[in-house]
Write a protein that holds these residues in place. Structure first.
Motif, mmCIF file in Angstrom:
data_model
loop_
_atom_site.group_PDB
_atom_site.id
_atom_site.type_symbol
_atom_site.label_atom_id
_atom_site.label_comp_id
_atom_site.label_asym_id
_atom_site.label_seq_id
_atom_site.Cartn_x
_atom_site.Cartn_y
_atom_site.Cartn_z
ATOM 1 N N SER A 4 -54.677 23.201 80.955
ATOM 2 C CA SER A 4 -55.912 23.980 81.126
ATOM 3 C C SER A 4 -57.077 23.346 80.379
ATOM 4 N N THR A 6 -60.427 24.692 78.308
ATOM 5 C CA THR A 6 -61.070 25.837 77.669
ATOM 6 C C THR A 6 -62.431 25.390 77.159
ATOM 7 N N ASP A 8 -65.727 26.125 74.653
ATOM 8 C CA ASP A 8 -66.044 26.758 73.380
ATOM 9 C C ASP A 8 -67.560 26.698 73.177
ATOM 10 N N THR A 19 -65.624 29.804 82.004
ATOM 11 C CA THR A 19 -64.163 29.753 82.033
ATOM 12 C C THR A 19 -63.716 28.879 83.194
ATOM 13 N N THR A 75 -59.868 21.417 74.997
ATOM 14 C CA THR A 75 -60.973 22.310 74.646
ATOM 15 C C THR A 75 -62.232 21.469 74.662
#
Length: 127
Positions: A4, A6, A8, A19, A75
């Motif tokens: 995935s 992500t 921030d 998202t 991330t």
């Protein structure tokens, strides 16, 4: 196995972090999200996304397709800076170490002679 991405906000004071519900396989192209939630930060203007909160790696632009998924989750951190040095930063070519013809100072960031100075820059990673 899938992985995935992500996002921030990296110290944002308003706006919504995007998202990504995509389940990526290794070697898939990641289409980076826009700043559609209007992230803002006291550090300055939204520049793009980076795998490091302090711009210690490549800065990716929204909609960029150069990020290839590896074999772990990623991330991506929002990176911000003041409007004053954007012109100088984007005219510097990170890959070759050369600069464009513009050698003007932008908020104490000098772009000249194939190098740039980070003194006086605002934003994550420039303090």
């Amino acid at each position: 196995m899938t992985y995935s991405v992500t996002y921030d906000g990296n110290g944002n004071d308003s706006g919504t972090v995007p998202t990504d519900a995509t389940a990526y396989n290794t070697s898939d192209v990641v289409h980076l999200k826009q700043n559609s939630g209007g992230l803002t930060s006291p550090a300055g203007t939204f520049l793009g996304w980076c795998a490091s909160a302090t711009l210690g790696s490549t800065l990716y632009q929204p909609n960029d397709t150069t990020l290839i998924m590896g074999s772990s989750n990623i991330t991506l951190y929002a990176i911000y800076s003041s409007d004053a040095w954007l012109k100088g930063y984007w005219q510097f070519n990170e890959n070759t170490g050369t600069t464009a013809a513009d050698t003007t100072k932008h908020r104490n960031a000098t772009v000249s002679s194939g190098a740039w100075s980070s003194s006086g820059l605002l934003g994550a990673g420039f303090q």
